[in-house]
Scaffold this motif. Structure first.
Motif, PDB file in Angstrom:
ATOM      1  N   CYS A  27       0.815  -1.241   0.000  1.00 32.63           N
ATOM      2  CA  CYS A  27       0.000   0.000   0.000  1.00 32.63           C
ATOM      3  C   CYS A  27       0.834   1.271   0.000  1.00 32.63           C
ATOM      4  CB  CYS A  27      -0.982   0.021   1.175  1.00 32.63           C
ATOM      5  SG  CYS A  27      -2.181  -1.293   1.053  1.00 32.63           S
TER       6      CYS A  27
ATOM      7  N   LYS B 244      -5.070   4.349  -1.981  1.00 28.78           N
ATOM      8  CA  LYS B 244      -6.494   4.525  -1.627  1.00 28.78           C
ATOM      9  C   LYS B 244      -7.340   3.411  -2.257  1.00 28.78           C
ATOM     10  CE  LYS B 244      -6.952   9.538  -0.927  1.00 28.78           C
ATOM     11  NZ  LYS B 244      -5.710  10.120  -1.540  1.00 28.78           N
TER      12      LYS B 244
ATOM     13  N   GLU C 135      -7.213   0.155  -1.758  1.00 24.69           N
ATOM     14  CA  GLU C 135      -7.331  -1.128  -1.053  1.00 24.69           C
ATOM     15  C   GLU C 135      -8.528  -1.130  -0.099  1.00 24.69           C
ATOM     16  OE1 GLU C 135      -4.960  -2.743  -3.339  1.00 24.69           O
ATOM     17  OE2 GLU C 135      -5.756  -3.921  -1.677  1.00 24.69           O
TER      18      GLU C 135
ATOM     19  N   ASP D 205     -10.792  -2.044   3.133  1.00 23.29           N
ATOM     20  CA  ASP D 205     -10.399  -2.338   4.529  1.00 23.29           C
ATOM     21  C   ASP D 205     -10.548  -3.826   4.820  1.00 23.29           C
ATOM     22  OD1 ASP D 205     -11.994   0.758   5.536  1.00 23.29           O
ATOM     23  OD2 ASP D 205      -9.978   0.319   4.785  1.00 23.29           O
TER      24      ASP D 205
ATOM     25  N   HIS E 167     -10.197  -7.821   3.955  1.00 19.16           N
ATOM     26  CA  HIS E 167      -9.371  -8.776   3.186  1.00 19.16           C
ATOM     27  C   HIS E 167     -10.260  -9.942   2.768  1.00 19.16           C
ATOM     28  CE1 HIS E 167      -5.182  -7.391   4.812  1.00 19.16           C
ATOM     29  NE2 HIS E 167      -5.744  -6.533   3.995  1.00 19.16           N
TER      30      HIS E 167
ATOM     31  N   SER F 204     -13.680  -8.114   8.995  1.00 17.22           N
ATOM     32  CA  SER F 204     -12.738  -7.577   7.991  1.00 17.22           C
ATOM     33  C   SER F 204     -11.956  -8.694   7.297  1.00 17.22           C
ATOM     34  CB  SER F 204     -11.761  -6.616   8.690  1.00 17.22           C
ATOM     35  OG  SER F 204     -11.066  -7.355   9.685  1.00 17.22           O
TER      36      SER F 204
ATOM     37  N   PRO G 199     -13.587   1.745   0.260  1.00 21.11           N
ATOM     38  CA  PRO G 199     -12.439   2.115   1.115  1.00 21.11           C
ATOM     39  C   PRO G 199     -12.623   3.499   1.744  1.00 21.11           C
ATOM     40  CG  PRO G 199     -11.653   1.247  -0.982  1.00 21.11           C
ATOM     41  CD  PRO G 199     -13.147   1.371  -1.089  1.00 21.11           C
ATOM     42  N   GLU G 200     -12.168   3.623   2.979  1.00 27.39           N
ATOM     43  CA  GLU G 200     -12.188   4.881   3.717  1.00 27.39           C
ATOM     44  C   GLU G 200     -11.546   5.989   2.876  1.00 27.39           C
ATOM     45  OE1 GLU G 200     -13.696   4.739   6.682  1.00 27.39           O
ATOM     46  OE2 GLU G 200     -13.522   6.921   6.717  1.00 27.39           O
TER      47      GLU G 200
END
Ligand code: SAM
Length: 250
Positions: free
Chosen positions: A46, A72, A74, A76, A78, A188, A244-245
């Motif tokens: 990342c 940005k 990826e 949160d 998996h 997650s 993603p955040e």
């Protein structure tokens, strides 16, 4: 913007950097990148470094690193796609699309109705090819990591291993729980299981259920195995809960 995945240890924080080797050759000779063009160096964890091409030196590129940032792209979450071996080269398509859709890993799985069987030699060749497809898809789609393609496992082993590490989303055409409802409240760490063309054997579905899997339906139609994998990953990738955040199209 072209992206190159290289090991973090090679990247200085700022200043000049010579991109050589296969990446350098690809950038200089194949893409013929010219001075002033921008590229991104990625460390596969990342980390990203924005660079400007200073000079195309034929077999390598002289870059000027102008800044660094965290990817940005990826999610949160998996997500490991546990794909039962499909026929032909469908796994290549599934791998490419899974990487574009944000999968963390691709895990080929051998279940009872899998027609495809890999011997050791085939497995090594196939995994190398699939990993290359993952790298190319990660570069094309702007990922911050290169998803790993894991060595195949028997379905029962994969189910047991996954259930000890995260939530199981088991795509089952006989399930009654709708997918969009079933993904609510996922942790997650998620393992999505997709059956082969012949589907899952009843005892396989029973084991999944026994291990706490969410048995999820993708609707009233029977999707091809490759479609089901893409539909499920798309459903998660596009769900507002998982965007993603910090990523928002203004
Ligand atoms: N042999 C199965 C049958 O005829 O019922 C079809 C298997 S389907 C081609 C391959 C896999 O895609 C299934 O095992 C399942 O994981 C997934 N799949 C396809 N359609 C689905 C649906 N409507 N709901 C949930 N999963 C589905």
């Amino acid at each position: 913007m072209t992206r190159f995945f290289i090991s973090q240890s090679q990247i200085p924080s700022l200043g000049e950097f010579c991109l050589d080797g296969e990446n350098g050759r690809h950038g200089a000779k194949v893409l013929r990148l010219r001075p002033g063009e921008e590229v991104v160096l990625c460390d596969g964890e990342c980390g990203e470094w924005l660079c400007t091409v200073k000079e195309n030196q034929g077999e390598r590129l002289l870059l000027l690193i102008t800044g660094s940032a965290k990817s940005k792209a990826e999610p949160d979450m998996h997500i490991t796609l546990c794909q039962c071996l499909p026929k032909g080269d469908k796994l290549e398509t599934v791998t490419q699309k899974a990487v574009e859709l944000g999968a963390y890993e691709i895990w080929p799985v051998v279940s009872r109705y899998c027609v495809t069987k890999w011997d050791a030699k085939t497995e090594a060749r196939k995994l190398a090819r699939l990993q290359k497809i993952s790298l190319e898809a990660a570069m094309q789609s702007g990922r911050g990591i290169v998803p790993k393609v894991l060595a195949p496992a028997a379905l029962e082993d994969a189910l047991r291993s996954a259930s000890a590490r995260g939530d199981l989303a088991f795509l089952y055409e006989k399930a009654t729980r709708p997918f969009y409802e079933g993904i609510r409240g996922l942790s997650s760490r998620v393992f999505v299981f997709v059956g082969p063309e012949g589907g899952f054997a009843p005892e396989e579905a029973a084991l999944a259920q026994e291990l706490g899997a969410r048995m999820l339906s993708l609707g009233p139609r029977i999707l091809r195995t490759e479609t089901a994998a893409i539909a499920a990953l798309s459903g998660i990738a596009l769900d507002p809960m998982f965007v993603p955040e910090g990523y928002c199209a203004d």
